[in-house]
Design an enzyme around this catalytic site. Structure first.
Site, PDB file in Angstrom:
ATOM      1  CE1 TYR A  98      30.389  37.871  29.461  1.00 29.00           C
ATOM      2  CE2 TYR A  98      32.766  37.550  29.414  1.00 29.00           C
ATOM      3  CZ  TYR A  98      31.507  37.279  28.911  1.00 29.00           C
ATOM      4  OH  TYR A  98      31.392  36.391  27.879  1.00 29.00           O
ATOM      5  N   GLY A 140      38.988  28.006  27.549  1.00 27.99           N
ATOM      6  CA  GLY A 140      39.478  29.018  28.490  1.00 27.99           C
ATOM      7  C   GLY A 140      38.604  29.081  29.740  1.00 27.99           C
ATOM      8  CE1 TYR A 144      40.017  42.202  27.399  1.00 27.75           C
ATOM      9  CE2 TYR A 144      39.593  43.932  29.012  1.00 27.75           C
ATOM     10  CZ  TYR A 144      39.270  42.710  28.453  1.00 27.75           C
ATOM     11  OH  TYR A 144      38.197  42.007  28.928  1.00 27.75           O
ATOM     12  CB  SER A 176      34.798  43.942  29.358  1.00 26.31           C
ATOM     13  OG  SER A 176      35.324  44.507  30.531  1.00 26.31           O
ATOM     14  CE  LYS A 187      36.782  41.636  25.635  1.00 29.82           C
ATOM     15  NZ  LYS A 187      36.494  40.333  25.030  1.00 29.82           N
ATOM     16  CG  ASN A 236      48.195  41.084  34.955  1.00 32.04           C
ATOM     17  OD1 ASN A 236      49.269  41.571  35.255  1.00 32.04           O
ATOM     18  ND2 ASN A 236      48.006  40.395  33.838  1.00 32.04           N
TER      19      ASN A 236
HETATM   20  N1  UFG Z   1      44.039  44.295  43.097  1.00 30.00           N
HETATM   21  C1  UFG Z   1      44.958  44.362  44.134  1.00 30.00           C
HETATM   22  N2  UFG Z   1      46.071  43.591  44.046  1.00 30.00           N
HETATM   23  C2  UFG Z   1      46.325  42.765  43.001  1.00 30.00           C
HETATM   24  C3  UFG Z   1      45.374  42.693  41.941  1.00 30.00           C
HETATM   25  C4  UFG Z   1      44.239  43.485  42.024  1.00 30.00           C
HETATM   26  O1  UFG Z   1      44.772  45.104  45.093  1.00 30.00           O
HETATM   27  O2  UFG Z   1      47.364  42.097  42.984  1.00 30.00           O
HETATM   28  C5  UFG Z   1      42.827  45.117  43.177  1.00 30.00           C
HETATM   29  C6  UFG Z   1      42.720  46.121  42.044  1.00 30.00           C
HETATM   30  O3  UFG Z   1      43.405  47.304  42.374  1.00 30.00           O
HETATM   31  C7  UFG Z   1      41.216  46.290  41.930  1.00 30.00           C
HETATM   32  C8  UFG Z   1      40.656  44.930  42.338  1.00 30.00           C
HETATM   33  O4  UFG Z   1      41.711  44.277  43.045  1.00 30.00           O
HETATM   34  O5  UFG Z   1      40.793  47.229  42.865  1.00 30.00           O
HETATM   35  C9  UFG Z   1      40.252  44.079  41.160  1.00 30.00           C
HETATM   36  O6  UFG Z   1      41.329  44.031  40.245  1.00 30.00           O
HETATM   37  P1  UFG Z   1      41.354  43.015  39.003  1.00 30.00           P
HETATM   38  O7  UFG Z   1      42.643  43.246  38.292  1.00 30.00           O
HETATM   39  O8  UFG Z   1      41.065  41.637  39.473  1.00 30.00           O
HETATM   40  O9  UFG Z   1      40.117  43.467  38.147  1.00 30.00           O
HETATM   41  P2  UFG Z   1      39.825  44.883  37.451  1.00 30.00           P
HETATM   42  O10 UFG Z   1      38.567  45.378  38.074  1.00 30.00           O
HETATM   43  O11 UFG Z   1      40.963  45.789  37.419  1.00 30.00           O
HETATM   44  O12 UFG Z   1      39.680  44.359  35.953  1.00 30.00           O
HETATM   45  C10 UFG Z   1      38.512  43.789  35.540  1.00 30.00           C
HETATM   46  C11 UFG Z   1      38.746  42.767  34.425  1.00 30.00           C
HETATM   47  C12 UFG Z   1      39.168  43.445  33.154  1.00 30.00           C
HETATM   48  C13 UFG Z   1      38.307  44.637  32.843  1.00 30.00           C
HETATM   49  C14 UFG Z   1      38.268  45.553  34.036  1.00 30.00           C
HETATM   50  C15 UFG Z   1      37.452  46.777  33.856  1.00 30.00           C
HETATM   51  O13 UFG Z   1      39.747  41.847  34.795  1.00 30.00           O
HETATM   52  O14 UFG Z   1      39.021  42.506  32.102  1.00 30.00           O
HETATM   53  O15 UFG Z   1      37.727  44.835  35.126  1.00 30.00           O
HETATM   54  O16 UFG Z   1      36.107  46.438  33.722  1.00 30.00           O
HETATM   55  F1  UFG Z   1      38.796  45.323  31.789  1.00 30.00           F
END
Ligand code: UFG
Length: 335
Positions: free
Chosen positions: A177, A10, A149, A124, A153, A198
């Site tokens: 992380y 992965g 999810y 995480s 963790k 996502n």
């Molecule tokens: N974002 C956008 N548009 C998108 C996708 C994301 O604006 O299409 C923004 C989100 O709102 C956020 C930032 O980009 O402000 C980061 O978003 P991610 O989805 O890339 O990451 P997250 O911080 O939401 O999630 C990460 C990890 C998860 C973990 C989470 C909380 O991917 O595994 O942090 O620690 F659970």
């Protein structure tokens, strides 16, 4: 030392396998290819010149896991395998709890039977919940998570702590992380999410490549300098190196449960990521402001001091490196 890496084909797993091979570890991988592909094994060989033995079994198949321990003299385990899509976990909680928890318990039971008691877990920053201060430090403990999810963790961290209480011979490292992005500088391995991504960087890559039309920036009315959310992005190669340091620590310390944040300590906003990506790569990322996404916090980043003091580890790559390497991987994929 012989290390079993679960989920080793992965995104984070494959980069960690590369770093382990560079440090002359003997590496065995178990990966059921749910969110990865066998071709990564050859890419790892292209990068390192070394071969890894790959089992495509599922950790839910305990007999298959046992066979791996019978066939190989494993010293320690790094556990990445698991479902990881936050939104999907809200829709399918049972699937997440069943898979992530049962596979981990199977693995730990087999390890115990074979007297292998060194374990590094892929945790995480999400386990902190919303502690009220954006700078997350290990002493804060686990908070209320916002997705199944994240709860898996938390639960696995708890299971590992309980395991250590029951048997003090275990040496366990919980690595929390922050937001991993980037790719190996060769462009041969990187993140390949199934379907519509996502996470921010995979989405940016698909907009930049023309596969998706426009990036929605989820909210610009947060209490941050430019109104968009701030996260601590970490280059996956820096993160992978953190795992090698964590193993080294387990090999050279008393048994126990060790907990580390793996982040840079610096936050960047969504707009900073988009602007840096466009500048460094000379490509356009169409974007628009959209409503906030449920569950997002305005800002959080790591306090990485403990990892620096105890693991002698810190991030070395810049945001420019992360944007360049991510795009370099994507370009090779679409060539
Ligand atoms: N974002 C956008 N548009 C998108 C996708 C994301 O604006 O299409 C923004 C989100 O709102 C956020 C930032 O980009 O402000 C980061 O978003 P991610 O989805 O890339 O990451 P997250 O911080 O939401 O999630 C990460 C990890 C998860 C973990 C989470 C909380 O991917 O595994 O942090 O620690 F659970």
């Amino acid at each position: 030392m012989k290390v079993l890496v679960t989920g080793g084909l992965g995104f984070i797993g494959s980069h960690t396998v590369v770093e382990l091979l560079e440090k002359d570890y003997d590496v065995i991988v178990i990966d059921n290819l749910y969110n990865s592909e066998l071709a990564v094994k050859d890419k790892i060989k292209q990068i390192t010149g070394k071969e890894v033995k790959v089992y495509t079994d599922d950790l839910l198949d305990k007999q298959a896991v046992d066979k791996i321990f019978v066939e190989n003299d494993i010293d320690e385990v790094i556990h990445f395998a698991g479902y990881k899509a936050v939104g999907e976990s809200v829709r399918k909680p049972l699937m997440y709890y069943h898979n992530n928890l049962m596979s981990t318990i199977n693995l730990l039971e087999v390890m115990k039977e074979h007297n292998v008691k060194k374990f590094v877990f892929s945790s995480s920053a999400t386990i902190y919940g919303d502690p009220g201060n954006p700078k997350y430090v290990e002493t804060m403990g686990r908070g209320k998570t916002t997705s199944p999810y994240g709860t898996t963790k938390c639960m696995i961290e708890q299971i590992l702590e309980d395991l250590y209480v029951s048997d003090n011979e275990w040496s366990i490292s919980l690595l929390r992380y922050f937001n991993p992005i980037g790719a190996h500088e060769s462009g041969l391995i990187g993140e390949k999410p199934n379907g519509i991504p996502n996470n921010l960087m995979p989405y940016i890559l698909k907009v930049a490549s023309g596969e998706l039309e426009i990036l929605n920036i989820f909210g610009n009315d947060y209490n941050t300098p430019d109104g968009t959310c701030i996260r601590d992005y970490i280059h996956v190669v820096d993160l992978a190196k953190g795992h090698v340091c964590a193993l080294d620590k387990l090999e050279n310390s008393a048994s126990g449960v060790y907990v580390y944040n793996l982040g840079s300590g610096k936050g960047y906003s969504v707009l900073e990521i988009v602007n840096t990506f466009e500048r460094v790569n000379g490509v356009k990322v169409n974007h628009q402001i959209a409503p906030r996404r449920a569950g997002d916090l305005a800002e959080f980043f790591a306090d990485p001091t403990k990892a620096l003091n105890e693991l002698k580890w810190k991030t070395e790559k810049t945001l420019e490196d992360m944007c360049r390497d991510s795009w370099n991987f994507m370009k090779k994929e679409i060539e």
